[in-house]
Design an enzyme around this catalytic site. Structure first.
Site, PDB file in Angstrom:
ATOM      1  N   ASP A  75       0.822  -1.215   0.000  1.00  0.00           N
ATOM      2  CA  ASP A  75       0.000   0.000   0.000  1.00  0.00           C
ATOM      3  C   ASP A  75       0.854   1.263   0.000  1.00  0.00           C
ATOM      4  OD1 ASP A  75       0.768  -0.733   2.676  1.00  0.00           O
ATOM      5  OD2 ASP A  75      -0.636   0.747   3.459  1.00  0.00           O
ATOM      6  N   GLU A 137      -0.084  -1.018   5.634  1.00  0.00           N
ATOM      7  CA  GLU A 137       1.011  -0.626   6.536  1.00  0.00           C
ATOM      8  C   GLU A 137       0.917   0.839   6.904  1.00  0.00           C
ATOM      9  OE1 GLU A 137       4.941   0.926   7.779  1.00  0.00           O
ATOM     10  OE2 GLU A 137       3.787   1.503   6.026  1.00  0.00           O
TER      11      GLU A 137
HETATM   12 ZN   LIG Z   1       6.780   2.040   3.989  1.00  0.00          ZN
END
Ligand SMILES: [Zn+2]
Length: 372
Positions: A75, A137
């Site tokens: 992401d 994340e």
């Molecule tokens: Zn990163």
């Protein structure tokens, strides 16, 4: 839109990075990219592939005595008018601009290249390999895909060394520091400020704590040749009722960034100790957020061999990263990626093109055992 992005693992690492950047995957919308990664990994032929939500896992099962885990998040932060990617020469150096170029699709591209090379039937890596491409994340840690894998498929994360391909400018950054946030609250007694002697000023009650912070001497700790610099700082202060009222409540928020030789309990005990006087005087102390660090573990043979393959000394990782999730299982973990960490999350995010191939080459040398 809607069509699956195509990832050709035989393309060079720059082409692959561009393909990843041009397939937007802001946190929460990784599914099409995760699908494409899964399709590409299944096509390699010699990899066991598993899907956990929008995380994609792949590994070799060659029965080798050691296993290296490579991990990267798919992401990105929200796009800032910087997709699709754009190649530009600045000061004679080629740069690839775009959201995720540094953080961390260039790292993902290196991982995909390695999976394509070492995951084919008949390949002979020096270690068994596990690839973890995970989602979410860049958002709250409860959504973190690596955390979910750790809960649901923990066995997939075991290895002798984990390499997290977050941007590090091509340097090895070992372990990571821990972080703790806490709130110190003082109580007083409200009164009219014209008759202040009838009240107890809660803001004044923080004086000792603020003075202790200003005088605080943070440690520098050397572990495995890496220097971790600690810091204990006020990051917020609040209190006050009105311009004519002695305040009866005040709060100080602090953030402690600590070396990985302390665990979470030791870190909390230390901060409580710094505020011992205020706590003894009745202030309440509450930990609001805590994440333990990760020891560098560079003395482990698998980690030492990796440092040798990269050919430059490792340095300490000062921020908190997902390496701590591996360290929690006792797995030495390092950060190593071609991206520039100072450009992460910026509009100008880019990666220096001449950093890409050396990162892939260093890992090929390490994983094929030719650097030993
Ligand atoms: Zn990163």
């Amino acid at each position: 839109m809607g069509a699956l992005p195509e990832l050709d693992l035989s393309a060079d690492v720059l082409t692959l990075t561009r393909a990843l950047v041009d397939a937007p995957s802001v946190s929460g919308t990784e599914e099409p990219l995760a699908d494409a990664v899964e399709v590409a990994l299944r096509a390699v032929g010699g990899l066991e592939v598993e899907r956990v939500g929008n995380s994609v896992l792949a590994r070799t099962n060659l029965g080798l005595p050691s296993r290296i885990v490579l991990a990267g998040h798919l992401d990105t932060v929200p796009i800032a008018d910087n997709v699709p990617s754009e190649l530009r020469a600045v000061d004679g150096a080629e740069r690839l601009y775009g959201c995720g170029t540094s953080d961390m699709k260039s790292g993902d591209a290196v991982m995909l290249r390695l999976a394509g090379r070492f995951g084919v039937p008949g390949a002979e890596p020096a270690h068994d390999l596990t690839f973890v491409f995970y989602d979410n994340e860049e958002v709250e840690s409860v959504k973190n895909g690596l955390g979910r894998v750790a809960r649901e498929k923990r066995g997939w994360l075991y290895g002798d060394l984990a390499i997290l391909m977050e941007p590090t400018d091509g340097e090895i950054e070992a372990g990571c520091q821990g972080t703790l946030r806490a709130r110190l609250e003082t109580k007083g007694r409200r009164a009219h400020s014209a008759r202040s002697w009838l009240g107890i000023n809660a803001i004044h009650g923080l004086t000792g704590a603020v003075t202790a912070l200003a005088a605080y001497r943070p440690r520098e700790v050397e572990i495995d040749g890496c220097t971790y610099r600690e810091g204990l700082n006020a990051v917020g202060i609040s209190g006050g009722v009105a311009g004519n009222v002695i305040p009866d409540e005040a709060a100080l928020t602090v953030n402690f960034r600590y070396a990985p030789d302390r665990d979470e309990d030791a870190a909390e005990a230390h901060v409580r100790d710094v505020f011992a006087e205020a706590i003894a005087d009745g202030a309440s102390f509450t930990v609001t957020d805590s994440a333990g660090g990760a020891l560098p573990g560079l003395a482990e043979p698998a980690a030492a061999a990796f440092v040798a393959a990269v050919g430059r000394p490792a340095r300490a990782k000062l921020g908190w990263t997902d390496v701590a999730r591996f360290a929690a299982f006792g797995i030495p973990a390092v950060n190593y990626g071609p991206g520039d960490p100072t450009l992460a999350h910026t509009r100008e995010e880019h990666v220096l093109v001449d950093r890409l191939q050396p990162a892939e080459d260093a890992l090929i040398a390490y994983l094929s055992g030719s650097s030993a």
